[in-house]
Design a protein around this motif. Structure first.
Motif: not given
Length: 181
Positions: A25-32, A81-85, A92-97, A99-108
């Protein structure tokens, strides 16, 4: 974290082919790319990613177990996780982004199992919180402005180098003593 970074640098093609079932998901977001896995798929691990970091529900349950058993302090994963969020929302001014930043990659997995390591992180509670905050900031700097979509492992290694400084700054002063200057 060091071993993972070494493998990513030394064998990026082989490592990517072995542990990623598809674009993360993070790679997909990076590639827009706008078509991302659902939040449910993110929580259940039905998405691309390195083994062990995809099923968020299992990671959170394991982390809660460690918190309940008082093996780790809850403030550390929450701070990270709060810092990342929050930084995701600010940039990005987007709550969905966010959320994906916290749930994606190795964050958790990093929040509960890597930045809470006893050996390579600060000893006192304030130092641990500062360390977690620093890891979050560095992770987001790499994710948003670096060429790599992840950044967690690099953030942990960089923050580990700063542990002596963090401990020096956050060391509590004994009652009746003056702080060293």
């Amino acid at each position: 974290a060091t071993a993972r970074v070494f493998l990513l640098v030394a064998f990026p093609v082989a490592l990517g082919a072995d542990v990623v079932a598809g674009a993360t998901p993070l790679a997909l977001m990076k590639a827009n790319v706008t078509e991302l896995p659902s939040v449910i798929d993110m929580l259940l691990g039905n998405r691309g990613g390195a083994i062990g970091e995809t099923c968020i529900i299992a990671l959170v349950l394991g982390g809660l177990y460690l918190i309940i058993r008082r093996v780790i302090a809850w403030e550390v994963p929450v701070t990270y996780m709060a810092t990342v969020f929050v930084l995701s929302i600010i940039v990005k001014q987007d709550i969905t982004v966010a959320l994906y930043q916290v749930l994606g990659g190795g964050t958790v997995i990093a929040a509960f199992f890597m930045i809470t390591d006893y050996v390579s992180t600060p000893v006192n509670k304030l130092g641990k919180i500062v360390f977690a905050f620093g890891c979050g900031v560095i992770t987001m700097l790499i994710r948003f402005w670096g060429s790599y979509p992840e950044g967690v492992s690099y953030a942990i290694i960089i923050s580990n180098m700063l542990v002596p400084l963090i401990e020096k700054v956050t060391l509590p002063v004994a009652f009746g003593k003056e702080a060293k200057k």
